[in-house]
Design a protein around this motif. Structure first.
Motif, PDB file in Angstrom:
ATOM      1  N   ASN A 137       6.541   3.630   6.973  1.00 41.66           N
ATOM      2  CA  ASN A 137       6.706   2.724   8.110  1.00 41.66           C
ATOM      3  C   ASN A 137       7.497   1.469   7.729  1.00 41.66           C
ATOM      4  O   ASN A 137       8.446   1.100   8.405  1.00 41.66           O
ATOM      5  CB  ASN A 137       5.365   2.301   8.660  1.00 41.66           C
ATOM      6  N   THR A 138       7.087   0.781   6.683  1.00 38.25           N
ATOM      7  CA  THR A 138       7.718  -0.488   6.307  1.00 38.25           C
ATOM      8  C   THR A 138       8.232  -0.392   4.876  1.00 38.25           C
ATOM      9  O   THR A 138       7.498  -0.029   3.967  1.00 38.25           O
ATOM     10  CB  THR A 138       6.735  -1.653   6.416  1.00 38.25           C
ATOM     11  N   MET A 139       9.486  -0.735   4.708  1.00 35.91           N
ATOM     12  CA  MET A 139      10.090  -0.804   3.376  1.00 35.91           C
ATOM     13  C   MET A 139      10.680  -2.183   3.173  1.00 35.91           C
ATOM     14  O   MET A 139      10.999  -2.878   4.148  1.00 35.91           O
ATOM     15  CB  MET A 139      11.173   0.270   3.224  1.00 35.91           C
TER      16      MET A 139
ATOM     17  N   THR B 283      10.750  -2.544   9.305  1.00 33.61           N
ATOM     18  CA  THR B 283       9.962  -1.401   9.751  1.00 33.61           C
ATOM     19  C   THR B 283      10.881  -0.251  10.141  1.00 33.61           C
ATOM     20  O   THR B 283      12.106  -0.423  10.276  1.00 33.61           O
ATOM     21  CB  THR B 283       9.103  -1.769  10.963  1.00 33.61           C
ATOM     22  N   ILE B 284      10.288   0.895  10.359  1.00 37.09           N
ATOM     23  CA  ILE B 284      11.068   2.058  10.753  1.00 37.09           C
ATOM     24  C   ILE B 284      11.727   1.830  12.118  1.00 37.09           C
ATOM     25  O   ILE B 284      12.762   2.438  12.423  1.00 37.09           O
ATOM     26  CB  ILE B 284      10.173   3.314  10.748  1.00 37.09           C
ATOM     27  N   GLY B 285      11.180   0.926  12.902  1.00 46.27           N
ATOM     28  CA  GLY B 285      11.768   0.581  14.194  1.00 46.27           C
ATOM     29  C   GLY B 285      12.803  -0.516  14.132  1.00 46.27           C
ATOM     30  O   GLY B 285      13.415  -0.852  15.144  1.00 46.27           O
ATOM     31  N   GLY B 286      12.989  -1.114  12.931  1.00 50.26           N
ATOM     32  CA  GLY B 286      14.030  -2.108  12.756  1.00 50.26           C
ATOM     33  C   GLY B 286      13.574  -3.560  12.807  1.00 50.26           C
ATOM     34  O   GLY B 286      14.403  -4.472  12.732  1.00 50.26           O
TER      35      GLY B 286
ATOM     36  N   GLY C 134       2.120   0.891   8.438  1.00 44.89           N
ATOM     37  CA  GLY C 134       2.296  -0.271   9.307  1.00 44.89           C
ATOM     38  C   GLY C 134       1.042  -1.094   9.451  1.00 44.89           C
ATOM     39  O   GLY C 134       0.856  -1.763  10.477  1.00 44.89           O
ATOM     40  N   LEU C 135       0.201  -1.115   8.433  1.00 44.24           N
ATOM     41  CA  LEU C 135      -1.060  -1.849   8.488  1.00 44.24           C
ATOM     42  C   LEU C 135      -0.960  -3.247   7.895  1.00 44.24           C
ATOM     43  O   LEU C 135      -1.911  -4.012   7.958  1.00 44.24           O
ATOM     44  CB  LEU C 135      -2.151  -1.053   7.760  1.00 44.24           C
ATOM     45  N   GLY C 136       0.176  -3.574   7.335  1.00 36.75           N
ATOM     46  CA  GLY C 136       0.338  -4.910   6.749  1.00 36.75           C
ATOM     47  C   GLY C 136       1.139  -4.845   5.468  1.00 36.75           C
ATOM     48  O   GLY C 136       0.737  -4.175   4.523  1.00 36.75           O
ATOM     49  N   TYR C 137       2.240  -5.549   5.440  1.00 37.40           N
ATOM     50  CA  TYR C 137       3.148  -5.487   4.286  1.00 37.40           C
ATOM     51  C   TYR C 137       2.812  -6.627   3.337  1.00 37.40           C
ATOM     52  O   TYR C 137       3.486  -7.659   3.302  1.00 37.40           O
ATOM     53  CB  TYR C 137       4.593  -5.575   4.777  1.00 37.40           C
TER      54      TYR C 137
ATOM     55  N   GLY D 158      -1.467  -4.436   0.340  1.00 36.05           N
ATOM     56  CA  GLY D 158      -1.300  -3.361   1.318  1.00 36.05           C
ATOM     57  C   GLY D 158      -0.220  -2.356   0.983  1.00 36.05           C
ATOM     58  O   GLY D 158      -0.201  -1.258   1.537  1.00 36.05           O
ATOM     59  N   VAL D 159       0.705  -2.729   0.088  1.00 29.49           N
ATOM     60  CA  VAL D 159       1.798  -1.826  -0.270  1.00 29.49           C
ATOM     61  C   VAL D 159       1.238  -0.577  -0.943  1.00 29.49           C
ATOM     62  O   VAL D 159       0.363  -0.646  -1.808  1.00 29.49           O
ATOM     63  CB  VAL D 159       2.789  -2.552  -1.197  1.00 29.49           C
TER      64      VAL D 159
END
Length: 122
Positions: free
Chosen positions: A32-34, A52-55, A101-104, A108-109
């Motif tokens: 989800n998040t990178m 996020t994967i959504g930008g 997508g629970l928190g970057y 959480g990583v």
């Protein structure tokens, strides 16, 4: 398991630019998040940027307006364009992925790369 492989670090003069890349592979994609964290000697790990994967993007205060994060979902790759580099940007840069997508956050990583050294000289 997911593997993150970084490339693009190196030595650059102050005011210069570098571009980092991080490619994800393995089971458990897409993530989800990178994004990127960095750690300088004697300092704690700090957020540089995430996407996020959504930008949706987020940046650390010290890099806003100078760094740009982008992502190619088809390639499971994230990029960090670093412009107007300063000596205080010198650090090891770690690619990091948070799966759901629970928190970057560092806690959480889910996945970390090996890190790539960025050195900015005066």
């Amino acid at each position: 398991q997911v593997q993150l492989v970084e490339s693009g670090g190196g030595l650059v003069q102050a005011g210069g630019s570098l571009r980092l890349s991080c490619a994800a592979s393995g089971n458990g994609l897409p993530i989800n998040t990178m994004g990127w964290y960095r750690q300088a000697p004697g300092k704690s790990r700090e957020l540089v940027a995430s996407i996020t994967i959504g930008g949706t993007t987020a940046y650390g205060d010290s890099v806003k307006g100078r760094f740009t994060i982008s992502r190619d979902n088809a390639k499971n790759t994230v990029y960090l364009q670093m412009d107007s580099l300063k000596p205080e940007d010198t650090a090891i840069y770690y690619c990091a992925g948070e799966r759901y997508g629970l928190g970057y956050t560092p806690i959480g990583v889910d996945y970390w790369g090996q890190g790539t050294q960025v050195t900015v000289s005066t």
